[in-house]
Design a protein around this motif. Structure first.
Motif, PDB file in Angstrom:
ATOM      1  N   GLY A 193      33.782  81.595  -0.487  1.00 34.85           N
ATOM      2  CA  GLY A 193      34.960  81.971   0.296  1.00 34.85           C
ATOM      3  C   GLY A 193      35.068  83.478   0.430  1.00 34.85           C
ATOM      4  O   GLY A 193      35.306  84.006   1.527  1.00 34.85           O
ATOM      5  N   THR A 194      34.861  84.171  -0.674  1.00 34.52           N
ATOM      6  CA  THR A 194      34.915  85.632  -0.654  1.00 34.52           C
ATOM      7  C   THR A 194      33.826  86.203   0.243  1.00 34.52           C
ATOM      8  O   THR A 194      34.086  87.076   1.089  1.00 34.52           O
ATOM      9  N   VAL A 214      34.990  79.014   7.988  1.00 37.15           N
ATOM     10  CA  VAL A 214      35.517  80.361   8.225  1.00 37.15           C
ATOM     11  C   VAL A 214      35.007  80.908   9.557  1.00 37.15           C
ATOM     12  O   VAL A 214      35.759  81.490  10.333  1.00 37.15           O
ATOM     13  N   THR A 264      39.932  75.120   4.272  1.00 37.71           N
ATOM     14  CA  THR A 264      38.482  74.910   4.286  1.00 37.71           C
ATOM     15  C   THR A 264      37.974  74.728   2.860  1.00 37.71           C
ATOM     16  O   THR A 264      37.159  73.840   2.583  1.00 37.71           O
ATOM     17  N   TYR A 265      38.469  75.555   1.947  1.00 38.98           N
ATOM     18  CA  TYR A 265      38.090  75.502   0.537  1.00 38.98           C
ATOM     19  C   TYR A 265      38.413  74.126  -0.056  1.00 38.98           C
ATOM     20  O   TYR A 265      37.567  73.497  -0.690  1.00 38.98           O
ATOM     21  N   SER A 283      32.257  84.723   2.660  1.00 37.70           N
ATOM     22  CA  SER A 283      32.489  84.330   4.051  1.00 37.70           C
ATOM     23  C   SER A 283      33.544  85.198   4.715  1.00 37.70           C
ATOM     24  O   SER A 283      33.394  85.602   5.864  1.00 37.70           O
ATOM     25  N   VAL A 284      34.618  85.483   4.001  1.00 40.31           N
ATOM     26  CA  VAL A 284      35.677  86.328   4.541  1.00 40.31           C
ATOM     27  C   VAL A 284      35.155  87.746   4.780  1.00 40.31           C
ATOM     28  O   VAL A 284      35.502  88.409   5.752  1.00 40.31           O
ATOM     29  N   ILE A 326      31.722  76.169   3.637  1.00 38.73           N
ATOM     30  CA  ILE A 326      32.767  77.195   3.689  1.00 38.73           C
ATOM     31  C   ILE A 326      32.462  78.254   4.744  1.00 38.73           C
ATOM     32  O   ILE A 326      33.335  78.584   5.551  1.00 38.73           O
ATOM     33  N   CYS A 370      34.870  79.743  -4.664  1.00 37.25           N
ATOM     34  CA  CYS A 370      35.487  81.081  -4.673  1.00 37.25           C
ATOM     35  C   CYS A 370      34.492  82.138  -4.218  1.00 37.25           C
ATOM     36  O   CYS A 370      34.824  83.019  -3.412  1.00 37.25           O
ATOM     37  N   PRO A 399      41.419  78.097   8.500  1.00 40.04           N
ATOM     38  CA  PRO A 399      41.982  78.880   7.390  1.00 40.04           C
ATOM     39  C   PRO A 399      41.152  78.682   6.120  1.00 40.04           C
ATOM     40  O   PRO A 399      40.693  77.573   5.836  1.00 40.04           O
ATOM     41  N   LEU A 400      40.965  79.757   5.370  1.00 45.30           N
ATOM     42  CA  LEU A 400      40.107  79.719   4.183  1.00 45.30           C
ATOM     43  C   LEU A 400      40.576  78.691   3.167  1.00 45.30           C
ATOM     44  O   LEU A 400      39.774  77.920   2.649  1.00 45.30           O
ATOM     45  N   TRP A 401      41.878  78.657   2.869  1.00 42.47           N
ATOM     46  CA  TRP A 401      42.354  77.755   1.813  1.00 42.47           C
ATOM     47  C   TRP A 401      42.149  76.286   2.159  1.00 42.47           C
ATOM     48  O   TRP A 401      41.720  75.507   1.312  1.00 42.47           O
TER      49      TRP A 401
END
Length: 159
Positions: free
Chosen positions: A144-145, A27, A36-37, A147-148, A23, A141, A32-34
Motif C-alpha cells: 500500500g505504501t 490504487v 483496496t487493502y 503503491s501510493v 493492491i 502495508c 481508495p487504498l483502505w
C-alpha cells in the motif's frame, strides 16, 4: 467500481501475484487504498486454510503419478528442504520467521508459499494461519505504501 473490487479480490487470490499485484492494481485504477487493502487481505487469506489442509495431501497423492509425479515430488522435496532449513535457522522463532517470510513482498514469498511450508513443517494450524495473517497484513502495508508512492512496477506500466 464493483468490477474493479472483484478484480482486486481475484488478483489477490492468485499465487505469485497475491497482494503484490492486487493492491497496486486497485490504487492505479483509482480505488481508495483502505478499501483496496481490506478486499485484497480477504482475497489473499481465503485460500490459506484450504492450502494448509489439502495441498500437502494432493502433492503426496500425485508424487507417484506418471505425468505430474516429477513436479509434485520436486515440490515436496523443495518444501521439505526449505522448511527444514527455515526450522534450523529459526529454531523456536518459527512463527515469526513464517510471518516475516509471508510479509516481505518478494517473488516466491507470500501466503501460498508460506502456508504450504507450514503444512510441510507440520506446524500447528492455528499458529500457521495467524503467522500468515500477520504476514499478509504486513505485506499489504508495504505494498500500500509503495503503491501510493508510485513505486510499484505495475503502477508504472498502467500509468
Amino acid at each position: 467500481m464493483l468490477t474493479k473490487y472483484l478484480t482486486v479480490f481475484l488478483i489477490s487470490m492468485v499465487p505469485l501475484l497475491e497482494l503484490r499485484g492486487a493492491i497496486p492494481y486497485g490504487v492505479a485504477f483509482g480505488l481508495p487504498l483502505w478499501s483496496t487493502y481490506v478486499v485484497a487481505i480477504i482475497g489473499n487469506m481465503l485460500p490459506v486454510p484450504f492450502i494448509f489442509l489439502f495441498a500437502r495431501k494432493i502433492l503426496e497423492w500425485g508424487a507417484d503419478k506418471p505425468v505430474i509425479g516429477k513436479f509434485f515430488t520436486w515440490c515436496l522435496e523443495k518444501g521439505h528442504h526449505g522448511g527444514e532449513k527455515l526450522k534450523a535457522t529459526a529454531g523456536r522463532g518459527l512463527f515469526w520467521a513464517l510471518l516475516l517470510f509471508v510479509g516481505i513482498p518478494l517473488p516466491g514469498t507470500g501466503a501460498w508459499t508460506g502456508t504450504l511450508a507450514a503444512s510441510l513443517l507440520d506446524m500447528d494450524f492455528k499458529q500457521s494461519v495467524l503467522a500468515c495473517m500477520g504476514g499478509v497484513l504486513l505485506a499489504g502495508c508495504i505494498m500500500g505504501t509503495l503503491s501510493v508512492l508510485g513505486v510499484s512496477a505495475f503502477g508504472a506500466i498502467v500509468s
